[in-house]
Motif scaffolding. Structure first.
Motif, PDB file in Angstrom:
ATOM      1  N   ASP A 146       1.641 -14.678  -9.770  1.00  0.00           N
ATOM      2  CA  ASP A 146       2.371 -13.372  -8.384  1.00  0.00           C
ATOM      3  C   ASP A 146       2.030 -11.765  -8.070  1.00  0.00           C
ATOM      4  O   ASP A 146       2.180 -10.984  -7.419  1.00  0.00           O
ATOM      5  N   TYR A 147       1.472 -11.501  -9.784  1.00  0.00           N
ATOM      6  CA  TYR A 147       0.755  -9.513  -9.540  1.00  0.00           C
ATOM      7  C   TYR A 147       0.107  -9.372  -8.158  1.00  0.00           C
ATOM      8  O   TYR A 147       0.155  -8.195  -7.912  1.00  0.00           O
ATOM      9  N   ALA A 148      -0.804 -10.151  -7.522  1.00  0.00           N
ATOM     10  CA  ALA A 148      -1.098 -10.085  -6.578  1.00  0.00           C
ATOM     11  C   ALA A 148      -0.060 -10.185  -4.822  1.00  0.00           C
ATOM     12  O   ALA A 148      -1.170  -9.857  -4.096  1.00  0.00           O
ATOM     13  N   GLN A 149       0.664 -10.080  -5.198  1.00  0.00           N
ATOM     14  CA  GLN A 149       1.565 -10.847  -3.844  1.00  0.00           C
ATOM     15  C   GLN A 149       1.199  -9.378  -3.162  1.00  0.00           C
ATOM     16  O   GLN A 149       1.450  -9.851  -1.552  1.00  0.00           O
ATOM     17  N   GLU A 150       2.249  -8.644  -3.616  1.00  0.00           N
ATOM     18  CA  GLU A 150       2.222  -7.334  -3.071  1.00  0.00           C
ATOM     19  C   GLU A 150       1.167  -7.392  -1.751  1.00  0.00           C
ATOM     20  O   GLU A 150       1.387  -6.109  -0.925  1.00  0.00           O
ATOM     21  N   TRP A 151      -0.506  -6.990  -3.594  1.00  0.00           N
ATOM     22  CA  TRP A 151      -1.824  -6.846  -2.199  1.00  0.00           C
ATOM     23  C   TRP A 151      -2.099  -8.082  -1.359  1.00  0.00           C
ATOM     24  O   TRP A 151      -2.434  -7.370  -0.422  1.00  0.00           O
ATOM     25  N   LEU A 152      -1.798  -9.050  -1.660  1.00  0.00           N
ATOM     26  CA  LEU A 152      -1.800  -9.997  -0.111  1.00  0.00           C
ATOM     27  C   LEU A 152      -1.128 -10.505   0.758  1.00  0.00           C
ATOM     28  O   LEU A 152      -1.276 -10.110   1.861  1.00  0.00           O
ATOM     29  N   ILE A 153      -0.029  -9.999   1.300  1.00  0.00           N
ATOM     30  CA  ILE A 153       0.563  -9.258   1.905  1.00  0.00           C
ATOM     31  C   ILE A 153      -0.033  -7.541   3.200  1.00  0.00           C
ATOM     32  O   ILE A 153      -0.178  -8.138   3.768  1.00  0.00           O
ATOM     33  N   TYR A 154      -0.482  -7.227   2.143  1.00  0.00           N
ATOM     34  CA  TYR A 154      -0.659  -6.397   2.512  1.00  0.00           C
ATOM     35  C   TYR A 154      -2.025  -5.732   3.254  1.00  0.00           C
ATOM     36  O   TYR A 154      -2.441  -5.351   4.374  1.00  0.00           O
ATOM     37  N   PHE A 155      -3.138  -7.117   2.755  1.00  0.00           N
ATOM     38  CA  PHE A 155      -3.776  -7.669   3.153  1.00  0.00           C
ATOM     39  C   PHE A 155      -4.316  -8.533   4.935  1.00  0.00           C
ATOM     40  O   PHE A 155      -4.704  -8.169   5.337  1.00  0.00           O
ATOM     41  N   TRP A 156      -3.188  -9.421   4.218  1.00  0.00           N
ATOM     42  CA  TRP A 156      -3.039 -10.460   6.153  1.00  0.00           C
ATOM     43  C   TRP A 156      -2.390  -9.063   6.553  1.00  0.00           C
ATOM     44  O   TRP A 156      -3.017  -8.832   7.897  1.00  0.00           O
ATOM     45  N   LYS A 185     -21.880 -15.693  12.426  1.00  0.00           N
ATOM     46  CA  LYS A 185     -22.626 -16.103  13.189  1.00  0.00           C
ATOM     47  C   LYS A 185     -21.386 -17.336  13.893  1.00  0.00           C
ATOM     48  O   LYS A 185     -20.777 -17.054  14.279  1.00  0.00           O
ATOM     49  N   HIS A 186     -21.271 -18.708  12.988  1.00  0.00           N
ATOM     50  CA  HIS A 186     -20.263 -19.272  13.292  1.00  0.00           C
ATOM     51  C   HIS A 186     -18.754 -19.462  11.948  1.00  0.00           C
ATOM     52  O   HIS A 186     -18.107 -20.437  12.303  1.00  0.00           O
ATOM     53  N   SER A 187     -19.285 -18.365  11.452  1.00  0.00           N
ATOM     54  CA  SER A 187     -18.055 -18.169  10.866  1.00  0.00           C
ATOM     55  C   SER A 187     -17.022 -16.872  10.703  1.00  0.00           C
ATOM     56  O   SER A 187     -17.582 -16.005  11.783  1.00  0.00           O
ATOM     57  N   THR A 188     -15.679 -16.813  10.344  1.00  0.00           N
ATOM     58  CA  THR A 188     -14.674 -16.079  11.042  1.00  0.00           C
ATOM     59  C   THR A 188     -14.450 -15.442   9.553  1.00  0.00           C
ATOM     60  O   THR A 188     -14.360 -15.689   8.394  1.00  0.00           O
ATOM     61  N   TRP A 189     -14.294 -14.179   9.636  1.00  0.00           N
ATOM     62  CA  TRP A 189     -13.724 -13.487   8.116  1.00  0.00           C
ATOM     63  C   TRP A 189     -12.698 -12.697   8.177  1.00  0.00           C
ATOM     64  O   TRP A 189     -12.190 -11.996   9.158  1.00  0.00           O
ATOM     65  N   LEU A 190     -12.398 -12.240   7.303  1.00  0.00           N
ATOM     66  CA  LEU A 190     -11.485 -11.287   7.368  1.00  0.00           C
ATOM     67  C   LEU A 190     -11.616 -10.118   6.480  1.00  0.00           C
ATOM     68  O   LEU A 190     -11.295  -9.777   5.377  1.00  0.00           O
ATOM     69  N   LYS A 191     -11.412  -8.788   7.140  1.00  0.00           N
ATOM     70  CA  LYS A 191     -12.266  -7.034   6.427  1.00  0.00           C
ATOM     71  C   LYS A 191     -11.244  -6.289   5.784  1.00  0.00           C
ATOM     72  O   LYS A 191     -10.368  -6.066   7.409  1.00  0.00           O
ATOM     73  N   LEU A 192     -11.205  -6.074   4.838  1.00  0.00           N
ATOM     74  CA  LEU A 192      -9.986  -4.679   5.248  1.00  0.00           C
ATOM     75  C   LEU A 192     -11.028  -3.866   3.666  1.00  0.00           C
ATOM     76  O   LEU A 192     -11.395  -4.391   2.569  1.00  0.00           O
ATOM     77  N   GLY A 193     -11.282  -2.846   4.082  1.00  0.00           N
ATOM     78  CA  GLY A 193     -12.025  -1.976   3.519  1.00  0.00           C
ATOM     79  C   GLY A 193     -13.652  -2.775   2.916  1.00  0.00           C
ATOM     80  O   GLY A 193     -13.960  -3.251   4.140  1.00  0.00           O
ATOM     81  N   ASP A 194     -13.568  -2.323   1.714  1.00  0.00           N
ATOM     82  CA  ASP A 194     -14.974  -3.122   1.306  1.00  0.00           C
ATOM     83  C   ASP A 194     -14.708  -4.681   1.106  1.00  0.00           C
ATOM     84  O   ASP A 194     -16.398  -5.018   0.371  1.00  0.00           O
ATOM     85  N   ILE A 195     -13.837  -5.140   1.342  1.00  0.00           N
ATOM     86  CA  ILE A 195     -13.295  -6.500   0.885  1.00  0.00           C
ATOM     87  C   ILE A 195     -14.080  -7.215   2.249  1.00  0.00           C
ATOM     88  O   ILE A 195     -12.824  -7.391   3.218  1.00  0.00           O
TER      89      ILE A 195
END
Length: 346
Positions: A287-297, A306-316
């Motif tokens: 859960d150390y990553a929870q705050e970062w995950l909320i921000y990412f979502w 192509k046929h794939s969906t991606w989620l992009k934030l910055g360089d990720i």
């Protein structure tokens, strides 16, 4: 004299091949090397008579000095290679005299004999001069170019999907030496095509040197060698799909904050390393990553490639399935499920 030179050369190669397998045995229990019975002079004469071809001297010496068949194999299926080596998933070197036949025969092109199509007849004639000695696991074929005037014949790779022919080496002996220097990488072409140039296999290129350096490091490095350096330890851990308790314990000594930064950096890389990073993040960070995950979502852009969906934030740039996996393991279950549901409803 040439025959004795080949015999001496094969003796050295056998030792090198066994060394490769011995090194990989520490990583791949299924790694093996097998040799068949040696071909007699009569068997070689019969093979030449039946095929209609004179065997290249180095191949003839190999089947009489090593075996009519040979198979060396290892795999990286339980590991994640660096991005630049991502196409390499195994090592393989093989031949078998039972495969020795013209591509004309192998492809069943006899029907073209009386074909009025000039192009078809020309293709059939071309295939008569290509004689296979080994098959890759995907249906492609290794062949000798029997149209060469010299006694030794060039080694080529035939792609069964594209019909493309790739030059590998000037002779069977040269091919063995070069592929051995590359630790028998392959044997499907996309695993070694980065090590090809106009002269065929090139074990001295910068990319080949990087591969050889990585292989040596991979097969000789132990946990005790890297435990005292986070960068080295992290790379040691990230390539393993299943970490043991000792690796986990060594990583935890560095604390969640440092590990979190390293793992986020890895999420900027290819999918395989992203998958390994997500698994490690779930295991080591929680859960150390929870705050970062909320921000990412909340801030990621949705893109389609192509046929794939991606989620992009910055360089990720990450697949939603991987972000969902992290959310299930590093967030409050209800909150994580809500973010995933909200994304699916968009």
């Amino acid at each position: 004299m040439d025959k004795q030179k080949n015999i001496d050369k094969f003796s050295i190669l056998l030792k090198k091949w066994q060394s490769v397998i011995n090194k990989m045995k520490t990583r791949d229990d299924d790694a093996f090397m097998k040799t068949g019975e040696k071909a007699s002079a009569d068997e070689i004469a019969n093979l030449e008579m039946e095929s209609g071809f004179k065997l290249p001297p180095s191949f003839s010496d190999a089947i009489s000095g090593i075996g009519k068949s040979f198979d060396l194999s290892y795999s990286f299926y339980d590991y994640v290679l660096p991005d630049e080596l991502g196409e390499i998933f195994s090592g393989r070197l093989s031949w078998d005299v039972s495969n020795f036949m013209s591509m004309y025969e192998y492809l069943g092109l006899i029907e073209y004999e009386n074909n009025d199509d000039v192009e078809a007849k020309t293709y059939a004639e071309k295939m008569k001069n290509l004689c296979q000695f080994s098959c890759s696991g995907n249906g492609d074929v290794y062949v000798f170019d029997m149209s060469c005037e010299a006694l030794e014949k060039s080694v080529l790779y035939w792609n069964h999907e594209t019909d493309e022919i790739t030059y590998l080496a000037n002779s069977f002996g040269e091919y063995l030496e070069k592929i051995t220097e590359l630790y028998c990488v392959g044997n499907e072409i996309w695993q070694f095509e980065e090590f090809l140039d106009k002269n065929g296999l090139c074990p001295d290129s910068e990319k080949a040197q990087n591969w050889k350096k990585w292989f040596e490091c991979f097969t000789t490095t132990e946990l005790t060698d890297v435990a005292g350096n986070l960068d080295d330890l992290f790379q040691f851990a990230i390539c393993r799909k299943n970490m043991d308790e000792q690796v986990i314990a060594a990583l935890r000594l560095y604390g969640k904050a440092l590990l979190f930064e390293k793992l986020k950096e890895t999420l900027k890389e290819g999918v395989q390393r992203q998958e390994a990073a997500c698994k490690m993040m779930a295991l080591l960070i929680g859960d150390y990553a929870q705050e970062w995950l909320i921000y990412f979502w909340n801030n990621a852009e949705v893109s389609k490639v192509k046929h794939s969906t991606w989620l992009k934030l910055g360089d990720i740039n990450i697949l939603p399935a991987l972000l969902s996996y992290l959310s299930a393991n590093c967030m409050d279950k209800t909150m994580g499920a809500e973010y995933v549901k909200r994304f699916l409803e968009v």
